[in-house]
Design an enzyme around this catalytic site. Structure first.
Site, short mmCIF file in Angstrom:
data_model
loop_
_atom_site.label_atom_id
_atom_site.label_comp_id
_atom_site.label_asym_id
_atom_site.label_seq_id
_atom_site.Cartn_x
_atom_site.Cartn_y
_atom_site.Cartn_z
N ARG A 18 0.84 -1.21 0.00
CA ARG A 18 0.00 0.00 0.00
C ARG A 18 0.87 1.26 0.00
O ARG A 18 0.57 2.24 -0.68
CB ARG A 18 -0.94 -0.02 1.22
CG ARG A 18 -1.95 1.12 1.20
CD ARG A 18 -3.01 0.99 2.27
NE ARG A 18 -2.47 1.16 3.61
CZ ARG A 18 -3.19 1.06 4.74
NH1 ARG A 18 -4.49 0.75 4.67
NH2 ARG A 18 -2.64 1.23 5.91
N ARG A 68 9.97 18.63 -8.57
CA ARG A 68 11.22 18.38 -9.30
C ARG A 68 12.43 18.91 -8.54
O ARG A 68 13.57 18.50 -8.79
CB ARG A 68 11.16 19.03 -10.69
CG ARG A 68 10.20 18.33 -11.62
CD ARG A 68 10.04 19.09 -12.90
NE ARG A 68 9.53 20.44 -12.65
CZ ARG A 68 9.18 21.30 -13.61
NH1 ARG A 68 9.30 20.97 -14.87
NH2 ARG A 68 8.71 22.50 -13.30
N LYS A 106 -2.44 7.10 1.22
CA LYS A 106 -2.20 7.39 2.63
C LYS A 106 -1.09 8.44 2.69
O LYS A 106 0.09 8.12 2.88
CB LYS A 106 -1.82 6.10 3.37
CG LYS A 106 -2.01 6.18 4.86
CD LYS A 106 -2.05 4.80 5.46
CE LYS A 106 -1.86 4.84 6.96
NZ LYS A 106 -2.80 5.67 7.68
N GLU A 119 -15.90 6.78 6.46
CA GLU A 119 -15.09 6.08 7.46
C GLU A 119 -14.91 7.00 8.65
O GLU A 119 -15.52 8.08 8.71
CB GLU A 119 -13.74 5.69 6.85
CG GLU A 119 -12.94 6.88 6.34
CD GLU A 119 -11.61 6.49 5.71
OE1 GLU A 119 -11.06 5.45 6.09
OE2 GLU A 119 -11.13 7.24 4.84
N1 PMP Z 1 -9.02 5.02 7.59
C1 PMP Z 1 -8.12 5.97 7.85
C2 PMP Z 1 -8.40 7.36 7.44
C3 PMP Z 1 -6.92 5.64 8.52
O1 PMP Z 1 -6.02 6.59 8.78
C4 PMP Z 1 -6.70 4.31 8.93
C5 PMP Z 1 -5.46 3.95 9.71
N2 PMP Z 1 -4.33 3.88 8.91
C6 PMP Z 1 -7.67 3.34 8.62
C7 PMP Z 1 -8.81 3.74 7.96
C8 PMP Z 1 -7.46 1.91 8.97
O2 PMP Z 1 -6.50 1.35 8.12
P1 PMP Z 1 -5.59 0.12 8.57
O3 PMP Z 1 -6.53 -0.98 8.98
O4 PMP Z 1 -4.81 -0.23 7.36
O5 PMP Z 1 -4.76 0.58 9.71
#
Ligand code: PMP
Length: 292
Positions: free
Chosen positions: A52, A105, A151, A184
């Site tokens: 990832r 750059r 991320k 989320e």
């Molecule tokens: N959503 C967000 C916005 C996050 O920052 C995280 C934590 N990294 C998650 C979901 C959960 O992801 P993971 O299970 O890969 O930690």
């Protein structure tokens, strides 16, 4: 012995682990990261996290100076050096040092930092009694503007939501997408259970594809629980039998109240407990092993 931090191939004392003020990770949040955990000398889903990370880097056109295999070794070596059995691992790839302009750059070489430390957990009582959460006004980043699947080091969208949660006396918050569907939480994915079936917002709702989310979907299927990734409104969440959140740091955490609506009986539910137990089992037996 002081904690060592991996910085571009060197293990540096924690107190001396500094980045340049001209690093674009610092100046612009121009970089990507991962949060990973190890349990009793087993790094959980290391390959998936590294994959990832590299996909996030590829998307924002950062070339990581290490191969994925070298990155695995660097993580393991840092854990061993720090003699950490149970750890939280923060992998950071920043655009690197440039000048004050945002032109990428100008940054000739990206930078890799690996911090390994003890993990700080939510209080045990939250896992026993469940969490109360709210919905906050800050909408999750539009996929068309900044895809939440990346991320990136620019976490202000989530931090704004976290501030709103904390200001209202809550630890976590639901973020909706621009259409008003549940996306989320600020640092966790969300699931609910209704009549024995498991539901979670689909990837197209504009979420980070959590690694814990994937694990939970797999565990549920193994338990013959019907799983559904779809569009979710707050109405479904309010009327769910059980709600829980997932994330690397939080693992699986039950939710018992959303926006003042009691979820189910107001206590963590049976399926949540089952998945918590199954999750614990996999973290104890699966992972990339190392010796200290
Ligand atoms: N959503 C967000 C916005 C996050 O920052 C995280 C934590 N990294 C998650 C979901 C959960 O992801 P993971 O299970 O890969 O930690």
């Amino acid at each position: 012995m002081s904690l060592k931090v991996y910085m571009d191939g060197k293990l540096v004392d924690k107190d001396k682990a500094m980045v340049s003020v001209f690093d674009h990770g610092f100046l612009y949040g121009d970089g990507v990261f991962e949060g990973i955990r190890s349990y009793n000398c087993l790094v959980f889903k290391l390959r998936e996290h590294i994959e990832r990370l590299y996909e996030s880097a590829h998307s924002i056109m950062i070339k990581v100076e290490l191969t994925q295999g070298q990155m695995v070794n660097a993580v393991i070596n840092t854990l061993k050096k720090n003699k950490l059995k149970d750890a939280y691992i923060r992998l950071i790839v920043s655009r690197g040092v440039g000048d004050l302009g945002l032109d990428p750059r100008k940054c000739k070489k990206s930078s890799v930092i690996i911090i390994t430390d003890k993990i700080v957990l939510y209080p045990e009582q939250l896992y026993e009694n469940g969490m109360k959460i709210i919905t906050v006004p800050t909408v999750r980043n539009l996929t068309e503007a900044l895809n939440p699947k990346i991320k990136s080091l620019n976490y202000l969208n989530n931090i704004m939501a976290k501030i709103e949660a904390v200001n209202s006396g809550y630890e976590e918050a639901i973020m909706l997408n621009s259409l008003g569907y549940v996306a989320e939480c600020t640092g966790d994915n969300i699931f609910f259970i209704k009549k024995g079936k498991l539901y979670t917002p689909s990837q197209s709702m504009g979420i980070l594809r959590g690694i814990t989310r994937d694990v939970v979907l797999e565990l549920a299927k193994k338990q013959k629980i019907f799983v559904n990734e779809e569009s979710v409104t707050r109405h479904e969440i309010f009327n769910a039998d059980e709600v829980f959140l997932t994330g690397t740091a939080a693992e699986i955490i039950p939710v018992v109240s959303v926006d003042g609506r009691l979820i189910g009986s107001g206590k963590p539910g049976k399926i949540t407990h089952l998945l918590m137990r199954e999750f614990k089992k996999v973290t104890q037996k699966e992972g990339t092993r190392y010796k200290i």
